[in-house]
Scaffold this active site. Structure first.
Site, PDB file in Angstrom:
ATOM      1  N   GLU A 136       0.757  -1.375  -0.279  1.00 48.16           N
ATOM      2  CA  GLU A 136      -0.090  -0.124   0.069  1.00 48.16           C
ATOM      3  C   GLU A 136       0.993   1.824  -0.025  1.00 48.16           C
ATOM      4  O   GLU A 136       1.180   2.106  -0.802  1.00 48.16           O
ATOM      5  CB  GLU A 136      -1.040  -0.234   1.521  1.00 48.16           C
ATOM      6  CG  GLU A 136      -1.735   1.393   1.656  1.00 48.16           C
ATOM      7  CD  GLU A 136      -2.709   0.996   2.527  1.00 48.16           C
ATOM      8  OE1 GLU A 136      -3.452   0.711   2.666  1.00 48.16           O
ATOM      9  OE2 GLU A 136      -2.090   1.961   3.774  1.00 48.16           O
ATOM     10  N   ASP A 304      -5.891  -4.405  -3.715  1.00 45.22           N
ATOM     11  CA  ASP A 304      -5.731  -3.052  -3.514  1.00 45.22           C
ATOM     12  C   ASP A 304      -4.943  -1.696  -3.793  1.00 45.22           C
ATOM     13  O   ASP A 304      -4.946  -0.809  -4.590  1.00 45.22           O
ATOM     14  CB  ASP A 304      -6.981  -2.345  -1.964  1.00 45.22           C
ATOM     15  CG  ASP A 304      -5.809  -2.798  -1.396  1.00 45.22           C
ATOM     16  OD1 ASP A 304      -4.722  -3.227  -1.155  1.00 45.22           O
ATOM     17  OD2 ASP A 304      -6.107  -1.968  -0.010  1.00 45.22           O
TER      18      ASP A 304
END
Length: 706
Positions: A136, A304
């Site tokens: 991330e 993600d």
């Protein structure tokens, strides 16, 4: 910030556990750090000259920053000079935060120029230590440097992000990946509801399906390593699984939906049986393997993050084209496309069973029967250790559970519609086109009466393909879950997912005018503006915790139960409102000025309220830090040791498995709290939150400034 768990599978003959990659620096990588002083902090590769000293650049193409008491100047390798202050307040805010992140005095980067999860070390959320980092964080760094290029025309820092990703986030140690058999991708291990139900037995009698992607990817890229990021990296070998202070891949979450971060067992991503229990390492904590425990490697992808990297690279390509430099990032778009090609594993059921399977005995899926076309919570892969030559094996799995917060329809659009990003594989483009439609339909299905988006769905009820409870709403054969994947805390309760995920929907709308995205925003924006508070004293509040009742198509409702001032999520919310407002202007002929003005007001209040010497921060009261002393379930028969010699047994606690926390200068606050004092208050500087704010200031400038 709420926890983001990454759960992973097992494999017959391999066991389930972890794998530690001790990343050995090559001569070129060592030179690229710009320093041989491993005790120093990094600059993210840029050269710095300030009153505090000088730091060399990672290489000659990187920019130089000259900082003075009155401001700073950035000089690119091409000779362009940008000064702050500049007269443009939005640009200045972005570049100020860019500089705060790169200033080595602030400590956002390691000596290897790897971004920390946060400046502060005593921090427990999904990462269980502030100076580990995540995929991330890498993806946010790429976003930051893409916007930096917007202002400077300099893409060297973005190229350096990819250098760090290729050397440290994408595992290079995959020695037996070519031994993978797509007809037998993995061995089933049940996901149990609580940690004390582990280890989970490997069960080769359970049918698993065929991998529909392997041959397509092999034809496109050969038998080489999978090009995807592992989610968690110990940047300085704080745990000791690696060598000296070299970065090393680690993992934590392994034991079902009730395993909060406080109940996890840190372990290496390359399991060489050096630590943990003799002849077992950490493997026997997670799976029972009657064949014994073998040395192995294993990694888990956070979809993600990889999708965000695609999104950031696409934005950079667009900027490059606007500046007449379209070919400058051509090699980076190819890498993002390749990463997106492998990211399709997140669209598949964990054990490749047909979507809608409701009993453990159902047959394995064939071809694309296992595809739900959503971005699942993870995909994972691994294999036998390279030093073991008697048997070579490898495995791969997808994810049975999908959370709306992980969806990225913008990335799906990019990978299916943009010719420079469409994957090299034969089926990649078509799969992403189906994913775009399926993701937007997923949001529609999960949208509550108020407009907020609920949790997600699973194709493996109870982690064992159980029958769905009577009356459960379904989505293309998947069962609704209000809290997919984890329940402590419930994954659907955190408001942050709303801002993160709907920002992608809003940017898709602004870029394409997609009517489905518009319809979602038409209901979501009124709800979110109604629960965002601008207080008379100049402060603001946004939701932090949500409560859900009902289910899709059956009285699905949301209530806000708690508020806070999370600056990173407030900035993400502001960006969502900006893209929505711009989309309205482009495709409806009328700007949503209320949304634009709310976004502006939020960002101005964040700047006025939360600036400090290191960037932006809000006070956080951490009552949960009493859980440092919580017990961690260890089977009574297990006797092992952490790298520092701390025992792993039935008496282990979160702290005893992380004994170096006692050396942290902030740990005294935790001890005082335990002794009856006040709950500790911290001002955290999370890398991702600084970038969210920086991007919001720049986007307002880019989208609205005259």
């Amino acid at each position: 910030m709420k926890c983001h768990k990454r759960l992973q599978p097992g494999r017959r003959g391999q066991g389930l556990a972890a794998l530690t990659l001790s990343l050995m620096l090559s001569q070129s990588a060592l030179a690229a750090t710009g320093s041989t002083n491993r005790g120093a902090t990094g600059t993210g590769g840029v050269a710095v000259q300030s009153d505090a000293g000088q730091w060399p650049a990672a290489h000659a193409s990187m920019p130089k920053v000259f900082a003075t008491g009155d401001g700073f100047r950035i000089i690119t390798a091409q000779g362009r000079e940008i000064s702050v202050p500049s007269g443009n307040p939005w640009q200045d805010k972005f570049l100020t935060l860019w500089w705060k992140l790169h200033d080595p005095q602030n400590g956002y980067f390691s000596s290897y120029n790897l971004p920390y999860h946060a400046v502060e070390t005593l921090l427990v959320e999904a990462p269980d230590y502030g100076h580990v980092t995540t995929s991330e964080t890498f993806s946010y760094w790429a976003w930051l440097e893409a916007m930096y290029a917007h202002y400077t025309g300099d893409f060297a820092p973005l190229r350096y992000v990819y250098d760090r990703i290729d050397n440290y986030a994408v595992p290079t140690y995959q020695p037996t990946v070519s031994a993978y058999d797509p007809q037998s991708p993995a061995t089933f291990a049940r996901e149990n509801p609580t940690p004390n139900a582990y280890p989970s037995p490997l069960n080769a009698s359970v049918n698993v399906g065929q991998d529909p992607l392997a041959s397509d990817l092999k034809n496109a890229y050969g038998d080489g390593p999978i090009y995807g990021m592992h989610w968690l990296l110990d940047t300085s070998n704080w745990y000791g699984f690696g060598n000296a202070d070299e970065p090393v891949f680690i993992n934590t979450f392994q034991r079902g939906p009730q395993e909060s971060v406080w109940e996890t067992i840190p372990h290496p991503s390359i399991e060489d049986l050096r630590f943990g229990a003799p002849t077992q390492g950490y493997l026997s904590l997670f799976v029972q393997d009657g064949a014994g425990y073998k040395r192995q490697w294993r990694y888990t992808n956070a979809p993600d993050a990889d999708a965000r990297l695609v999104q950031a690279t696409w934005f950079a390509r667009n900027i490059a084209k606007e500046q007449g430099q379209g070919e400058t990032v051509g090699d980076l778009t190819a890498k993002a496309s390749k990463m997106g090609d492998y990211l399709r594993y997140a669209m598949l059921d964990k054990y490749f069973k047909a979507i809608g399977c409701r009993q453990l005995s159902c047959p394995g899926g064939k071809n694309y029967e296992s595809a739900h076309y959503l971005l699942g919570w993870y995909y994972a892969w691994g294999g036998s250790h390279g030093a073991d030559t008697t048997a070579r094996w490898a495995w791969r799995i997808g994810s049975s559970s999908a959370h709306f917060g992980y969806q990225n329809p913008l990335a799906a659009y990019i990978l299916s519609q943009d010719e420079e990003f469409t994957p090299k594989s034969a089926s990649g483009r078509g799969d992403w086109a189906k994913s775009l439609d399926r993701q937007l339909e997923f949001y529609q299905w999960l949208q509550s009466s108020e407009g907020a988006i609920a949790g997600g769905a699973t194709s493996s009820w109870g982690g064992a393909y159980g029958d769905y409870p009577t009356g459960t709403s379904t989505f293309h054969g998947m069962a609704y879950e209000s809290n997919p994947v984890y329940a402590d805390p419930g994954s659907g309760t955190w408001f942050g997912w709303q801002a993160w995920s709907m920002q992608r929907v809003a940017e898709l709308y602004a870029a394409t005018g997609d009517k489905r995205a518009k319809a979602l925003l038409d209901r979501w924006v009124p709800w979110v503006t109604s629960v965002t508070r601008l207080l008379p004293n100049g402060e603001y509040e946004i939701p932090t915790t949500l409560a859900w009742t009902g289910q899709p198509q059956v009285n699905l409702h949301v209530t806000v139960t708690e508020y806070n001032q999370d600056l990173g999520i407030a900035a993400a919310l502001a960006k969502t409102l900006m893209f929505h407002a711009v989309g309205r202007a482009r495709y409806e002929g009328k700007m949503d000025t209320a949304a634009r003005d709310l976004a502006k007001e939020l960002m101005e209040r964040i700047w006025n309220l939360h600036r400090d010497d290191k960037g932006l921060a809000v006070p956080e009261v951490r009552k949960d830090y009493l859980r440092f002393f919580d017990s961690v379930y260890i089977p009574g028969s297990y006797q092992g040791k952490m790298p520092d010699g701390s025992l792993i047994n039935k008496d282990s606690t979160f702290l005893s498995l992380r004994s170096r926390y006692r050396e942290d200068p902030d740990f005294a606050k935790v001890e005082q709290f335990k002794a009856g004092g006040p709950a500790p208050v911290f001002h955290y500087h999370r890398f991702w939150a600084q970038v969210e704010a920086a991007m919001a200031y720049a986007e307002f400038d880019r989208l609205f400034a005259d």
